[in-house]
Structure formats: structure tokens, C-alpha cells
Design a protein around this motif. Structure first.
Motif, PDB file in Angstrom:
ATOM      1  N   CYS A 226       0.839  -1.206   0.000  1.00  0.00           N
ATOM      2  CA  CYS A 226       0.000   0.000   0.000  1.00  0.00           C
ATOM      3  C   CYS A 226       0.873   1.255   0.000  1.00  0.00           C
ATOM      4  O   CYS A 226       1.770   1.396   0.841  1.00  0.00           O
TER       5      CYS A 226
ATOM      6  N   CYS B 291      -0.097   3.357   3.458  1.00  0.00           N
ATOM      7  CA  CYS B 291       0.207   2.951   4.845  1.00  0.00           C
ATOM      8  C   CYS B 291       1.308   1.897   4.953  1.00  0.00           C
ATOM      9  O   CYS B 291       1.676   1.515   6.060  1.00  0.00           O
TER      10      CYS B 291
ATOM     11  N   CYS C 111      -5.858  -3.118   0.582  1.00  0.00           N
ATOM     12  CA  CYS C 111      -4.879  -3.038   1.665  1.00  0.00           C
ATOM     13  C   CYS C 111      -5.566  -3.461   2.951  1.00  0.00           C
ATOM     14  O   CYS C 111      -6.591  -2.878   3.317  1.00  0.00           O
TER      15      CYS C 111
ATOM     16  N   GLY D 196      -4.290  -3.052   5.763  1.00  0.00           N
ATOM     17  CA  GLY D 196      -3.928  -2.100   6.814  1.00  0.00           C
ATOM     18  C   GLY D 196      -4.963  -0.983   6.897  1.00  0.00           C
ATOM     19  O   GLY D 196      -5.615  -0.804   7.914  1.00  0.00           O
ATOM     20  N   CYS D 197      -5.154  -0.260   5.788  1.00  0.00           N
ATOM     21  CA  CYS D 197      -6.018   0.926   5.815  1.00  0.00           C
ATOM     22  C   CYS D 197      -7.295   0.762   4.996  1.00  0.00           C
ATOM     23  O   CYS D 197      -8.138   1.667   5.006  1.00  0.00           O
TER      24      CYS D 197
HETATM   25 ZN    ZN Z   1      -2.981   0.845   3.325  1.00  0.00          ZN
END
Ligand code: ZN
Length: 253
Positions: A187, A190, A220, A222-223
Motif C-alpha cells: 500500500c 500505509c 490493503c 492495513g487501511c
Molecule cells: Zn494501506
């Protein structure tokens, strides 16, 4: 203690770091007390993570070597390691995790685009950078030489160029990353890894035209950012092509 003289020769691109008063080599340093070779080298402007080998009167030594009398010193960079013969290397070559300072946003984005793990915060101060570096065992990327000289820095690199693409090429070469390039796996926002996502899983988050024209997506984890091969994608591909062209163009030098 009787004063003594250290004469230093810096090889390869280490000349980049020498202050204006040290431009002509050998650099001479006059000392009157026991001093570590690391401190003498850094007093000339060269951060220790940039130094791969040191010869003291022809003998390979580590950073903790203490100087007590007149000495001839040769200092070698990591680049072109093969051309400098010594048995004792002070740096690791292959490192795949980084933390970049707040001025290296473009470099960070490029590294992520190529699949590399690059931690970054535009607002992180020196203390935070060093914490992340130590805690997560990352190499520090910064053009702040003083920061790179901090005693807790084990691995790091100072990009010579001021442009993001050239800095990226430098980092790929310094840490031997070229074979490991894996575009579009991380990503850009992030730094988390991307995973394939079925259209049905992401369709509620897509714009109407994207729903119609695209079928392959990555998300992603993560985010939550969703990636697909839209117009922004071509720009990113161009960036990758540009970097790879530079790498190929200079091969064999
Ligand atoms: Zn991300």
C-alpha cells in the motif's frame, strides 16, 4: 600525551561527505588523546553507516579501533565493494526494511510501489525515527548526516541525489534489492501488504464507472484502500518503467 597525526584517504563516493576544508586528500587530523577511528572518520563528515571497511596502516579494523600514534588510514564505502579487497566488512548489504525521514516522501512512495517495506511519517522527529529503526530493525534513510552519525544507528544510508527517482535507484543498489522488486504488492498510503480482493467484496466502495470497467482489485488490509488498474495505475507503471530503465542502463558499471 604527545600529539600525533592521522592521515586519512577516503575512497569511492565517500568524498561526497567531506566538508569543504577536507576536499584535498589525504585529510590530516591532529590528535592529542586516544580517539576511536569511528570518531575521527565522523569528524571529517562521513557517517559510520556509509563506511564498509577501514585499513589502519594496512590492517583491517573495526569502528572501535583506538588511535594512539601517527597512522595512515584508508576508508572504503559500501559501493563497488568488489573493487576494494579487504576481509573485514563493517556493513550488511542485504537489508529489506527501512524507515525514511520526513523529507524523503517520494523515495518512500517509490520503495512501496516496488514492494519494499518503508516506514514513514512526515511528522516523525529524530527520536521517533531512531525508535522505529531500533525497535523494528530497519535501516535508516536520511540526508541528515548528523542523524546518521547517531551512535545507535546500525544500518543506514544517505541518498546523494535530491530527486526521488535517483534516490530510489541508489537505495536499490546499496541494499541489493533489484532482484526483489515486486510492484503493486504494498500500500502506497500505509505500507501494509496488498491482497487480491474479489469484486463482490469491494463493489460497495467503488465509483459507478469503476464498477463497470474493472474486475480485478487489491485491497490493503492495513487501511482498507482499494487498488485497481485505473488511470492512476498507468502513472505508477511509468514510474516503475523509468526506474527500471535507469537500472538496466547503468548495468555493468
Ligand atoms: Zn494501506
Amino acid at each position: 600525551m604527545k600529539p600525533f597525526t592521522i592521515r586519512l584517504n577516503f575512497f569511492g563516493d565517500l568524498g561526497f561527505f567531506l566538508g569543504s576544508k577536507f576536499r584535498s586528500q589525504p585529510v590530516e587530523r591532529r590528535l592529542s588523546e586516544r580517539t576511536s577511528i569511528k570518531d575521527v572518520i565522523e569528524s571529517c563528515g562521513v557517517p559510520h553507516p556509509e563506511v564498509d571497511a577501514i585499513l589502519v596502516n594496512g590492517q583491517a579494523v573495526g569502528f572501535d579501533h583506538t588511535l594512539v600514534r601517527d597512522t595512515e588510514v584508508k576508508v572504503f564505502p559500501v559501493a563497488n565493494r568488489d573493487t576494494f579487497t579487504t576481509e573485514k566488512h563493517l556493513q550488511e548489504i542485504e537489508i529489506i526494511r527501512f524507515v525514511a525521514d520526513g523529507h524523503l516522501g517520494k523515495l518512500t512512495r517509490n520503495l512501496r510501489l516496488l514492494g519494499f517495506d518503508a516506514a514513514y511519517s512526515a511528522r516523525a522527529d529524530d527520536r521517533e525515527l531512531l525508535d522505529i529503526m531500533a525497535r523494528e530493525n530497519r535501516a535508516l534513510l536520511t540526508r541528515d548526516r548528523r542523524l546518521l552519525m547517531h551512535s545507535i544507528v546500525r544500518h543506514g544510508y544517505c541518498p546523494r541525489s535530491q530527486t526521488g527517482d535517483q534516490q530510489t535507484i541508489e537505495v536499490l543498489r546499496r541494499f541489493n534489492l533489484i532482484e526483489l522488486i515486486a510492484p503493486f504488492t504494498r500500500c502506497l498510503r500505509c505500507n501494509a501488504q496488498l491482497q487480491d480482493a474479489a469484486k463482490a467484496q469491494v463493489i460497495q466502495d467503488l465509483e459507478p464507472l469503476t464498477k463497470i470497467y474493472y474486475d480485478q482489485f487489491r485491497r490493503c488490509y492495513g487501511c482498507g484502500q482499494i487498488y485497481w488498474a485505473g488511470s492512476h495505475f498507468q502513472k505508477l507503471e511509468k514510474t516503475i518503467e523509468r526506474i527500471q530503465a535507469c537500472l538496466v542502463g547503468k548495468r555493468g558499471d
